[in-house]
Design a protein around this motif. Sequence first.
Motif, PDB file in Angstrom:
ATOM      1  N   PRO A 142       0.814  -1.226   0.000  1.00 51.11           N
ATOM      2  CA  PRO A 142       0.000   0.000   0.000  1.00 51.11           C
ATOM      3  C   PRO A 142       0.839   1.265   0.000  1.00 51.11           C
ATOM      4  N   MET A 143       2.025   1.220   0.584  1.00 53.02           N
ATOM      5  CA  MET A 143       2.890   2.395   0.561  1.00 53.02           C
ATOM      6  C   MET A 143       3.324   2.711  -0.872  1.00 53.02           C
ATOM      7  N   ALA A 144       3.764   1.678  -1.590  1.00 53.05           N
ATOM      8  CA  ALA A 144       4.173   1.889  -2.985  1.00 53.05           C
ATOM      9  C   ALA A 144       2.992   2.330  -3.836  1.00 53.05           C
ATOM     10  N   ALA A 145       1.820   1.780  -3.584  1.00 55.87           N
ATOM     11  CA  ALA A 145       0.630   2.160  -4.352  1.00 55.87           C
ATOM     12  C   ALA A 145       0.302   3.639  -4.145  1.00 55.87           C
ATOM     13  N   ASN A 146       0.476   4.136  -2.930  1.00 52.10           N
ATOM     14  CA  ASN A 146       0.230   5.559  -2.673  1.00 52.10           C
ATOM     15  C   ASN A 146       1.218   6.441  -3.434  1.00 52.10           C
ATOM     16  N   LEU A 147       2.450   5.998  -3.543  1.00 49.31           N
ATOM     17  CA  LEU A 147       3.433   6.763  -4.311  1.00 49.31           C
ATOM     18  C   LEU A 147       3.040   6.826  -5.787  1.00 49.31           C
ATOM     19  N   VAL A 148       2.595   5.702  -6.325  1.00 49.67           N
ATOM     20  CA  VAL A 148       2.175   5.680  -7.731  1.00 49.67           C
ATOM     21  C   VAL A 148       0.974   6.593  -7.935  1.00 49.67           C
ATOM     22  N   ARG A 149      -0.002   6.510  -7.034  1.00 48.40           N
ATOM     23  CA  ARG A 149      -1.201   7.350  -7.162  1.00 48.40           C
ATOM     24  C   ARG A 149      -0.862   8.841  -7.088  1.00 48.40           C
ATOM     25  N   ALA A 150       0.215   9.157  -6.372  1.00 45.64           N
ATOM     26  CA  ALA A 150       0.622  10.562  -6.256  1.00 45.64           C
ATOM     27  C   ALA A 150       1.403  11.046  -7.478  1.00 45.64           C
ATOM     28  N   GLY A 151       1.601  10.166  -8.452  1.00 48.53           N
ATOM     29  CA  GLY A 151       2.295  10.553  -9.666  1.00 48.53           C
ATOM     30  C   GLY A 151       3.802  10.384  -9.610  1.00 48.53           C
ATOM     31  N   THR A 152       4.299   9.683  -8.607  1.00 51.30           N
ATOM     32  CA  THR A 152       5.734   9.450  -8.476  1.00 51.30           C
ATOM     33  C   THR A 152       6.226   8.500  -9.557  1.00 51.30           C
ATOM     34  N   ARG A 153       7.372   8.819 -10.150  1.00 51.26           N
ATOM     35  CA  ARG A 153       8.020   7.884 -11.069  1.00 51.26           C
ATOM     36  C   ARG A 153       8.663   6.796 -10.226  1.00 51.26           C
ATOM     37  N   LEU A 154       8.059   5.625 -10.210  1.00 50.69           N
ATOM     38  CA  LEU A 154       8.465   4.598  -9.244  1.00 50.69           C
ATOM     39  C   LEU A 154       8.834   3.304  -9.938  1.00 50.69           C
ATOM     40  N   THR A 155       9.978   2.759  -9.550  1.00 50.96           N
ATOM     41  CA  THR A 155      10.387   1.409  -9.941  1.00 50.96           C
ATOM     42  C   THR A 155      10.279   0.526  -8.710  1.00 50.96           C
ATOM     43  N   VAL A 156       9.719  -0.668  -8.857  1.00 58.51           N
ATOM     44  CA  VAL A 156       9.482  -1.533  -7.706  1.00 58.51           C
ATOM     45  C   VAL A 156      10.141  -2.894  -7.920  1.00 58.51           C
TER      46      VAL A 156
END
Length: 299
Positions: A19-33
């Motif tokens: 859920p932490m990573a999902a919140n980052l994605v929803r906030a528009g963060t360029r995220l690699t997981v």
Amino acid sequence: MNSGDVRLGFAGLGHMGEPMAANLVRAGTRLTVWNRSEEKARRLEQQGAVRAASVHELVGASDVVLMMLANGAVIDRALGRDGSRFEVPVAGRTVVHMGTTSPSYSRSLGDDLVRAGARYVEAPVSGSRVPAEAGQLVAMLAGDPDSLDLVEPLLAPLCSSTFRCGEVPGALETKLAVNVFLIALVTGLAEAFRFGEAAGIDPALLGAILDAGPMASAVSRVKIAKLLDGDLGPQASVRDVHYNSRLILEAASERGATMPLLTVCTALFGEAEGRGLGAADMIAVLEAVRGRDGAPPSG
């Protein structure tokens, strides 16, 4: 580096990490997981993250790597750590340790990362699955001020509050102090319900009175609801709490601090885990309290 230009990586999509990573994605963060099991990483990929096939690939694609991993052994395996040598390309990166380990482990990890050319930040969080989903965690940060200036804004989609706790391992020491109160609170709540059960008090009535009274908190209200509903789905599991409590006792012993209440709580969580309740929510410590006086298990 401006936080908006940071390439962010996230390692560890477990009970809290997903859920932490999902919140980052929803906030528009360029995220690699990255996650050891690919299913959760694929779910984040479907939400807009980039999925790395390995930690090496994750770190290579990131400026800042957030790690929400289970313990020190898992962190060492993920980073390929052998003293100050790392199999993954940590030089020039900022590595952020968000899980819970002993302060001494964190200090050692940070020293080795710095020797390898990386920067290191502690950012353990207080809160369970529900606050993680809501982006309402509380983060404690430790590290050099420049690194904290870089990392703190990146945590905004995850946290309602952040607090700077000085140098490493100040954040983890603070997190362990917070957990002392959490563990004692939930264990005391379980014991209150055990007394009420033995006295024939209606548990719904007891719960309503506690919810209305001065000791009520977000934690107590959630745990009371779980007791009344018979819901042991984990927010913070018995196994994780038992692990945390042992870390605290170890750190306390190193500092010459006596923890009589936590010692009892640790034993009770160990007994609950021994009863096969390791994966249950921490309120299942009630079964260990029942077991002490020979009462049959609930349900």
